[in-house]
Design a protein around this motif. Sequence first.
Motif, short mmCIF file in Angstrom:
data_model
loop_
_atom_site.label_atom_id
_atom_site.label_comp_id
_atom_site.label_asym_id
_atom_site.label_seq_id
_atom_site.Cartn_x
_atom_site.Cartn_y
_atom_site.Cartn_z
N VAL A 67 0.87 -1.18 0.00
CA VAL A 67 0.00 0.00 0.00
C VAL A 67 0.91 1.23 0.00
N LEU A 125 -8.34 -3.17 1.99
CA LEU A 125 -9.10 -2.21 1.20
C LEU A 125 -10.57 -2.35 1.54
N SER A 127 -10.93 2.18 5.29
CA SER A 127 -9.62 2.65 4.83
C SER A 127 -9.77 3.87 3.92
N PHE A 140 -3.23 0.58 -3.94
CA PHE A 140 -3.29 -0.74 -3.30
C PHE A 140 -2.84 -1.79 -4.33
N THR A 182 -6.86 5.19 -5.79
CA THR A 182 -7.96 6.09 -5.38
C THR A 182 -8.12 7.21 -6.42
N TYR A 213 -12.94 -0.49 -7.55
CA TYR A 213 -13.11 -0.82 -6.13
C TYR A 213 -13.94 -2.09 -5.96
N THR A 251 -12.64 -5.57 -4.23
CA THR A 251 -13.18 -5.98 -2.90
C THR A 251 -14.15 -7.15 -2.97
#
Lengths: 132, 354
Positions: free
Chosen positions: B280, B302, B306, B319, B329, B349, B353
């Motif tokens: 990270v 993540l 966070s 990440f 991001t 994202y 995830t």
Amino acid sequence: MKKQQNKSFIPFKKRDIILIFAFLIAAFFALAVMKNVSGGVTATVIYDGNTIFQRELSEIKEKIVLSPAEGIEITAEDGRIGFTSSTCETHECIKCGMLSEPCRTAACIPNKILITLTPNGKTHDGYDAIGY
Amino acid sequence: MKNSFTKMLAVLGAVTFMLASLTSCGTEKKEYTSFAMGSVISAVIYCTGNEDTDSLWNEICSLVNSSDKAISATDESSYISRVNASGTAKVNEYTVDLLKKAVLLCNTLNRKLDITIGAVTSLWGFTGSTPRVPETDELKKTLDSVNLDGVFIDDTGLSVSLKEGQKLDLGALGKGEACDIIKNKLTEKGLSACVTFGGNVLVTGKNPNGQKGLWKIGLRDPKGTENDVFAALTLDASGGAKCVSTSGSYEKCFEENGKKYHHIIDPSTGYPVENGLASVSVVCPSGLNADALSTAIFVNGLNDTSLMWLDSFGAEAVFVFDDGSVFVTDGLNQNFAITKTDNYKTVTYEEATK
């Protein structure tokens, strides 16, 4: 009479103006090239804060072995440089391998020795720093 | 003919002068290297020639060494070592201020970063020459000492006390704090500079050699060697300094019985974090915050929490997962480019995830 006044106001002939523009274009082109071309890589070896070796890597034709401290060997050959022997316990410095690209470093922290590769010239296309 | 030659000479002179002005731009590049906190500090400082950067660098090194003398876990005479050795000790004002900031950070980050993890990290011995996997029982016992509530900071009497068995470890914050010390000195003088400290990077001001004044920072390939880069970040520090801190599972690791163990310990389990993250990298105006965030987020993984932390600190992050997927991001998307496209690819994202 009026025509003559206009002529004396511009000191250059048409041919001169073309040449001036040609020079200006050439100058800007040269500047653009200078700003993008990397002029090789300089290897610097620092021992306890003092620079003990500094050479452009491409200029090193024959194998050079430096021994800044007992049991330490730094080898430079074929455009690469790196730690080849060390007295430190972890041998992290040797694990960095042989360096050839600009902005790369190898450090032997316990012995306070650092190898750093910097790009020559004012600018380069490489990295300013590497985060890890 | 003679007239034309004179004119050409004048033009050539003007062009040469213009070129000389453009290429020099009045900046001088000064490079410095020092050793501190068990790492190398390298700096490239750009100045107009009037600044005494040699004295400035000496002053910076002196301040960084003073910080190290206060918080080092390896130097037995440091304030933190004294607190760790006897459970209570007098400290200086700097140490009190830093510890207060550290405790606040740990609490803000849901104690995913915990400076009372010292006894656990000592068991693992990552900083020594013989790291090992601790026995389950001894780890369980030691884990009880990881509790921020046991730290008492007396800021009027300038002393720090710990609960029995507790040890402080500011290893996750030391270089970030040092980056802030360096940043403050450089910005005070209005200098443009790029500083690397261990794996932390600090950039400030416009890069005189960079395209559009930007700084180009390479991010280490988690699967490669120390000098392998997998992606590039271009940072604009003209409006304020930027610090980059990376926490990765490739640093300070060892193998035992065929299993690899890395140094980022989850304060709630006492074991190295295993959540699929390889690294990270956090970009933030403050070095201390960047350091704290990269460690805490590596532990936390993540998720929305966070991202909320990043948002509240004005930070951005990259990440990198073990499978080569990369989540960046929003604020960094335009400034990020993967260079090893065969091994890494950016994902959303939701993809990262699921």
